[in-house]
Design a protein around this motif. Structure first.
Motif, short mmCIF file in Angstrom:
data_model
loop_
_atom_site.label_atom_id
_atom_site.label_comp_id
_atom_site.label_asym_id
_atom_site.label_seq_id
_atom_site.Cartn_x
_atom_site.Cartn_y
_atom_site.Cartn_z
N UNK A 58 -4.98 -13.88 1.77
CA UNK A 58 -5.75 -15.11 2.01
C UNK A 58 -7.25 -14.81 2.17
N UNK A 59 -7.58 -13.67 2.79
CA UNK A 59 -8.99 -13.37 3.03
C UNK A 59 -9.63 -12.58 1.89
N UNK A 60 -8.83 -12.07 0.96
CA UNK A 60 -9.30 -11.26 -0.16
C UNK A 60 -10.01 -10.00 0.33
N UNK A 61 -9.52 -9.42 1.42
CA UNK A 61 -10.13 -8.23 2.00
C UNK A 61 -9.36 -6.98 1.58
N UNK A 62 -10.07 -6.03 0.94
CA UNK A 62 -9.45 -4.77 0.56
C UNK A 62 -9.07 -3.96 1.80
N UNK A 63 -9.92 -4.02 2.81
CA UNK A 63 -9.63 -3.27 4.04
C UNK A 63 -8.31 -3.73 4.65
N UNK A 64 -8.09 -5.05 4.70
CA UNK A 64 -6.83 -5.56 5.24
C UNK A 64 -5.65 -5.23 4.34
N UNK A 65 -5.84 -5.38 3.03
CA UNK A 65 -4.75 -5.09 2.10
C UNK A 65 -4.39 -3.60 2.11
N UNK A 66 -5.40 -2.74 2.19
CA UNK A 66 -5.12 -1.31 2.25
C UNK A 66 -4.40 -0.97 3.54
N UNK A 67 -4.78 -1.64 4.62
CA UNK A 67 -4.12 -1.39 5.89
C UNK A 67 -2.69 -1.91 5.85
N UNK A 102 -19.63 -2.94 2.36
CA UNK A 102 -19.19 -2.20 3.53
C UNK A 102 -17.68 -2.16 3.64
N UNK A 103 -17.02 -3.21 3.11
CA UNK A 103 -15.55 -3.29 3.16
C UNK A 103 -14.91 -2.13 2.40
N UNK A 104 -15.20 -1.91 1.11
CA UNK A 104 -14.60 -0.77 0.40
C UNK A 104 -15.13 0.58 0.86
N UNK A 105 -16.41 0.63 1.30
CA UNK A 105 -16.96 1.92 1.76
C UNK A 105 -16.21 2.43 2.98
N UNK A 106 -15.97 1.54 3.94
CA UNK A 106 -15.23 1.94 5.13
C UNK A 106 -13.79 2.29 4.78
N UNK A 107 -13.21 1.59 3.82
CA UNK A 107 -11.84 1.90 3.39
C UNK A 107 -11.76 3.31 2.84
N UNK A 108 -12.77 3.71 2.08
CA UNK A 108 -12.78 5.07 1.51
C UNK A 108 -12.90 6.11 2.62
N UNK A 109 -13.78 5.86 3.59
CA UNK A 109 -13.95 6.80 4.70
C UNK A 109 -12.65 6.95 5.49
N UNK A 110 -11.98 5.83 5.74
CA UNK A 110 -10.72 5.87 6.49
C UNK A 110 -9.64 6.58 5.69
N UNK A 111 -9.66 6.40 4.36
CA UNK A 111 -8.66 7.06 3.52
C UNK A 111 -8.77 8.58 3.63
N UNK A 112 -9.99 9.08 3.82
CA UNK A 112 -10.17 10.52 3.98
C UNK A 112 -9.53 11.02 5.27
N UNK A 113 -9.62 10.22 6.33
CA UNK A 113 -8.99 10.58 7.60
C UNK A 113 -7.47 10.55 7.46
N UNK A 114 -6.95 9.52 6.78
CA UNK A 114 -5.52 9.43 6.55
C UNK A 114 -5.03 10.62 5.72
N UNK A 115 -5.82 11.00 4.73
CA UNK A 115 -5.47 12.15 3.88
C UNK A 115 -5.35 13.42 4.72
N UNK A 116 -6.29 13.60 5.64
CA UNK A 116 -6.26 14.79 6.50
C UNK A 116 -4.98 14.82 7.33
N UNK A 117 -4.61 13.67 7.90
CA UNK A 117 -3.38 13.61 8.69
C UNK A 117 -2.15 13.91 7.85
N UNK A 118 -2.10 13.35 6.63
CA UNK A 118 -0.98 13.61 5.74
C UNK A 118 -0.88 15.07 5.36
N UNK A 119 -2.03 15.67 5.08
CA UNK A 119 -2.06 17.09 4.72
C UNK A 119 -1.52 17.95 5.86
N UNK A 120 -1.90 17.60 7.09
CA UNK A 120 -1.45 18.38 8.24
C UNK A 120 0.07 18.30 8.39
N UNK A 121 0.64 17.10 8.22
CA UNK A 121 2.09 16.93 8.34
C UNK A 121 2.80 17.71 7.23
#
Length: 315
Positions: free
Chosen positions: A47-56, A192-211
């Motif tokens: 409904x909001x057309x937000x990539x950040x929300x959809x990615x989450x 700012x919406x997609x930029x923050x999504x990319x930054x957060x994806x890097x943090x998620x990637x690090x957690x996945x790599x560790x597991x």
């Protein structure tokens, strides 16, 4: 005629199972809360057309699948060993953790790709709806992160650890969405919406790599990081009746369940005395290094070994 096997619980002096009642309750509560909020975020993101929300919401959906895998693994880990699976089903939780970690890596890459596409092709978003959903998500993820962190302190479980990393990623994503909402509201800078999504994806990637790395180390039977093979062997050789230790292997069956096997060369003594030496070594390993499951094979200097170069070195 097909051969049948009886249940061999009496084969083991150490139980190859995990009764993880705390982890079960934690994961069940997390699964139900996550499933509910995933539905909320999917609707809100569309409904909001937000990539950040959809990615989450995509990440939350992976959380549901990951928690489901973790639940299956924990229930199987509590099953007693059989004649076919003499270590029980403890390794199943490692396989589940590996899949969870890989899911985190794939999701992170997907979010990063979508973020790049949104930067190249900016789109308007519904700021008010984004803020409402992200605030709810922030509260939900804080609660889930606290629940999982407390459970992990009580029971060491790699699946709870992987679930915790999932929700840490969700928590950061919720914070990112709120930051994006504030920036868009005051500056109308939708990138700012997609930029923050990319930054957060890097943090998620690090957690996945560790597991993935932790699960891979266990599957490859790497020596646990908190144990030192040289130190343990040296400690075993301190026994007055032990001449040498070789064929030494130390690995983890799963988190918190370690397996040690070794050949112990003793001086020429009776079988009863050799048995006493092995029992003393096993007791020391259990008391000093918390190694409950040890398999020690006795070797001693006999006439038929005198021509062996190895035994010549240690005589």
């Amino acid at each position: 005629m097909r051969k049948t096997y009886s249940q061999p619980q009496y084969y083991h002096h150490v139980e190859h199972l995990k009764e993880q009642q705390g982890s079960k309750k934690t994961l069940w509560a997390s699964l139900l809360i996550t499933l509910f909020f995933t539905i909320v975020e999917v609707v809100g993101g569309i409904l909001s057309n937000s990539l950040a929300l959809l990615s989450d919401s995509a990440h939350m959906l992976s959380d549901v699948l990951a928690l489901g895998l973790s639940m299956i693994a924990i229930y199987f880990a509590a099953k007693a060993p059989t004649a076919r699976y003499t270590f029980g089903y403890l390794r199943l939780e490692i396989l589940a953790a590996l899949l969870n970690g890989l899911a985190l890596v794939v999701i992170a890459l997907g979010i990063c790709y979508e973020g790049i596409m949104r930067i190249l092709h900016p789109q308007d978003v519904d700021v008010k709806l984004m803020l409402t959903i992200s605030l709810i998500g922030l509260v939900v993820n804080i609660i889930l992160t606290i629940i999982l962190a407390r459970s992990l302190k009580g029971e060491d479980n790699i699946n709870v650890q992987s679930a915790l990393w999932h929700f840490i990623g969700d928590l950061l994503n919720s914070v990112g969405v709120i930051v994006a909402v504030v920036v868009i509201y005051f500056t109308h800078w939708v990138l700012i919406d997609p930029i923050l999504s990319i930054l957060i994806s890097l943090i998620i990637f690090r957690g996945g790599y560790k597991i993935v790395k932790n699960a891979w180390d266990i599957l490859m039977e790497k020596v646990p990081d908190e144990l030192d093979t040289d130190e343990i062997i040296a400690r075993m050789k301190e026994h007055p009746n032990v001449l040498d230790v070789h064929e030494f292997h130390l690995s983890a069956i799963t988190t918190g369940h370690y397996n040690l096997s070794a050949h112990v060369v003793v001086d020429n003594r009776s079988d009863a005395e050799n048995y006493r030496v092995i029992n003393e070594l096993a007791a020391m390993l259990k008391e000093t290094y918390s190694l409950d499951h040890t398999t020690l094979q006795v070797e001693h200097l006999q006439a038929n070994h005198l021509d062996d170069p190895y035994f010549e070195q240690i005589k």
